[in-house]
Write a protein that holds these residues in place. Sequence first.
Motif, PDB file in Angstrom:
ATOM      1  N   ALA A   1      41.259  15.245  21.837  1.00 39.50           N
ATOM      2  CA  ALA A   1      41.196  16.801  21.542  1.00 39.50           C
ATOM      3  C   ALA A   1      39.933  17.287  20.931  1.00 39.50           C
ATOM      4  N   ARG A   2      39.152  16.435  19.913  1.00 42.89           N
ATOM      5  CA  ARG A   2      37.893  16.693  19.809  1.00 42.89           C
ATOM      6  C   ARG A   2      36.912  16.771  20.869  1.00 42.89           C
ATOM      7  N   VAL A   3      36.899  16.050  21.967  1.00 43.38           N
ATOM      8  CA  VAL A   3      36.128  16.184  23.133  1.00 43.38           C
ATOM      9  C   VAL A   3      36.383  17.284  23.799  1.00 43.38           C
ATOM     10  N   VAL A   4      37.815  17.670  23.944  1.00 39.61           N
ATOM     11  CA  VAL A   4      37.983  18.851  24.735  1.00 39.61           C
ATOM     12  C   VAL A   4      37.375  19.997  23.807  1.00 39.61           C
ATOM     13  N   ALA A   5      37.580  19.987  22.591  1.00 45.56           N
ATOM     14  CA  ALA A   5      37.090  21.216  21.754  1.00 45.56           C
ATOM     15  C   ALA A   5      35.868  21.217  21.896  1.00 45.56           C
ATOM     16  N   TYR A   6      34.939  20.250  21.790  1.00 43.09           N
ATOM     17  CA  TYR A   6      33.571  20.218  22.085  1.00 43.09           C
ATOM     18  C   TYR A   6      32.897  20.775  23.342  1.00 43.09           C
ATOM     19  N   ARG A   7      33.705  20.304  24.317  1.00 43.15           N
ATOM     20  CA  ARG A   7      33.379  20.737  25.727  1.00 43.15           C
ATOM     21  C   ARG A   7      33.656  22.334  25.808  1.00 43.15           C
ATOM     22  N   ASN A   8      34.923  23.029  25.216  1.00 40.40           N
ATOM     23  CA  ASN A   8      34.934  24.185  25.428  1.00 40.40           C
ATOM     24  C   ASN A   8      34.071  25.021  24.638  1.00 40.40           C
ATOM     25  N   GLN A   9      33.610  24.447  23.271  1.00 43.94           N
ATOM     26  CA  GLN A   9      32.458  25.255  22.490  1.00 43.94           C
ATOM     27  C   GLN A   9      31.125  25.141  23.362  1.00 43.94           C
ATOM     28  N   SER A  10      30.552  24.075  23.779  1.00 45.06           N
ATOM     29  CA  SER A  10      29.583  24.077  24.589  1.00 45.06           C
ATOM     30  C   SER A  10      29.738  24.894  25.718  1.00 45.06           C
ATOM     31  N   GLU A  11      30.708  24.871  26.566  1.00 49.93           N
ATOM     32  CA  GLU A  11      30.698  26.002  27.381  1.00 49.93           C
ATOM     33  C   GLU A  11      30.750  27.300  27.174  1.00 49.93           C
ATOM     34  N   ALA A  12      31.296  27.668  25.916  1.00 49.26           N
ATOM     35  CA  ALA A  12      31.395  29.302  25.375  1.00 49.26           C
ATOM     36  C   ALA A  12      29.842  29.382  25.010  1.00 49.26           C
ATOM     37  N   ASN A  13      29.136  28.500  24.342  1.00 49.05           N
ATOM     38  CA  ASN A  13      27.763  28.605  23.984  1.00 49.05           C
ATOM     39  C   ASN A  13      26.701  28.689  25.140  1.00 49.05           C
ATOM     40  N   GLY A  14      27.091  28.193  26.224  1.00 48.64           N
ATOM     41  CA  GLY A  14      26.330  28.357  27.507  1.00 48.64           C
ATOM     42  C   GLY A  14      26.539  29.622  28.032  1.00 48.64           C
ATOM     43  N   HIS A  15      27.789  30.246  27.918  1.00 50.92           N
ATOM     44  CA  HIS A  15      27.978  31.527  28.616  1.00 50.92           C
ATOM     45  C   HIS A  15      27.268  32.668  27.548  1.00 50.92           C
ATOM     46  N   LYS A  16      27.522  32.473  26.448  1.00 49.21           N
ATOM     47  CA  LYS A  16      26.735  33.619  25.615  1.00 49.21           C
ATOM     48  C   LYS A  16      25.476  33.517  25.863  1.00 49.21           C
ATOM     49  N   ALA A  17      24.763  32.354  25.939  1.00 49.94           N
ATOM     50  CA  ALA A  17      22.981  32.165  26.166  1.00 49.94           C
ATOM     51  C   ALA A  17      22.787  32.914  27.324  1.00 49.94           C
ATOM     52  N   LEU A  18      23.581  32.474  28.429  1.00 49.83           N
ATOM     53  CA  LEU A  18      23.307  33.367  29.614  1.00 49.83           C
ATOM     54  C   LEU A  18      23.479  34.751  29.762  1.00 49.83           C
ATOM     55  N   GLU A  19      24.465  35.283  28.847  1.00 52.12           N
ATOM     56  CA  GLU A  19      24.588  36.751  28.681  1.00 52.12           C
ATOM     57  C   GLU A  19      23.522  37.404  27.942  1.00 52.12           C
ATOM     58  N   ASP A  20      23.104  36.529  26.862  1.00 52.20           N
ATOM     59  CA  ASP A  20      21.923  37.105  25.907  1.00 52.20           C
ATOM     60  C   ASP A  20      20.707  37.122  27.152  1.00 52.20           C
ATOM     61  N   MET A  21      20.422  36.258  27.992  1.00 54.12           N
ATOM     62  CA  MET A  21      19.424  36.157  28.677  1.00 54.12           C
ATOM     63  C   MET A  21      19.392  37.455  29.602  1.00 54.12           C
ATOM     64  N   ARG A  22      20.601  37.730  30.199  1.00 53.98           N
ATOM     65  CA  ARG A  22      20.736  38.781  30.995  1.00 53.98           C
ATOM     66  C   ARG A  22      20.407  40.280  30.344  1.00 53.98           C
ATOM     67  N   VAL A  23      20.870  40.279  29.190  1.00 57.31           N
ATOM     68  CA  VAL A  23      20.659  41.496  28.455  1.00 57.31           C
ATOM     69  C   VAL A  23      18.993  41.701  28.192  1.00 57.31           C
ATOM     70  N   SER A  24      18.411  40.494  27.834  1.00 58.66           N
ATOM     71  CA  SER A  24      17.029  40.475  27.561  1.00 58.66           C
ATOM     72  C   SER A  24      16.248  40.875  28.898  1.00 58.66           C
ATOM     73  N   ALA A  25      16.620  40.385  30.138  1.00 60.34           N
ATOM     74  CA  ALA A  25      16.145  40.732  31.286  1.00 60.34           C
ATOM     75  C   ALA A  25      16.222  42.209  31.429  1.00 60.34           C
ATOM     76  N   SER A  26      17.445  42.632  31.316  1.00 63.41           N
ATOM     77  CA  SER A  26      17.504  44.198  31.627  1.00 63.41           C
ATOM     78  C   SER A  26      16.785  45.076  30.603  1.00 63.41           C
ATOM     79  N   ARG A  27      16.620  44.685  29.455  1.00 66.11           N
ATOM     80  CA  ARG A  27      15.925  45.347  28.547  1.00 66.11           C
ATOM     81  C   ARG A  27      14.407  45.339  28.846  1.00 66.11           C
ATOM     82  N   GLY A  28      13.999  44.201  29.630  1.00 66.52           N
ATOM     83  CA  GLY A  28      12.587  44.263  29.653  1.00 66.52           C
ATOM     84  C   GLY A  28      12.119  44.572  31.232  1.00 66.52           C
TER      85      GLY A  28
END
Length: 133
Positions: free
Chosen positions: A91-118
């Motif tokens: 369960a902790r491995v699955v939770a770690y995977r889910n959190q890592s994927e969520a962090n990756g998606h957030k980072a990608l969205e942050d990069m998209r926003v920064s690219a658009s603003r720039g």
Amino acid sequence: MTTFEAIPIPRISKGSAYITSGDGKAIPLGAEELRRAFDAIMHDDDSDLITTGEAAQILGVSSKTVARIRDAGEIPFTRYGAKGNRMVSRARVVAYRNQSEANGHKALEDMRVSASRGGLDDVDHAACLSHFN
């Protein structure tokens, strides 16, 4: 006890939840079965310990990477057996995977926003690439 019937995967309705049986067939899940399946997967039962190899398959990384994650304290482990093998909770491995994927998606969205603003989304990529040919 509920009896489940496996059917060919192409017969599953798009957007439906199901479990594959590994032979090209699937078992459709209703809302209650899906909830119970998630509960079973996410229940943090420390008696459901897995090896670093099994954790590596869940995470899609090598056993050495799991060992580094585990040794960094990001996934707790338990010493198990006479040899003291380090085991982790599924369960902790699955939770770690889910959190890592969520962090990756957030980072990608942050990069998209920064690219658009720039103004980087207005770049002519073909023209840029032509400089390297």
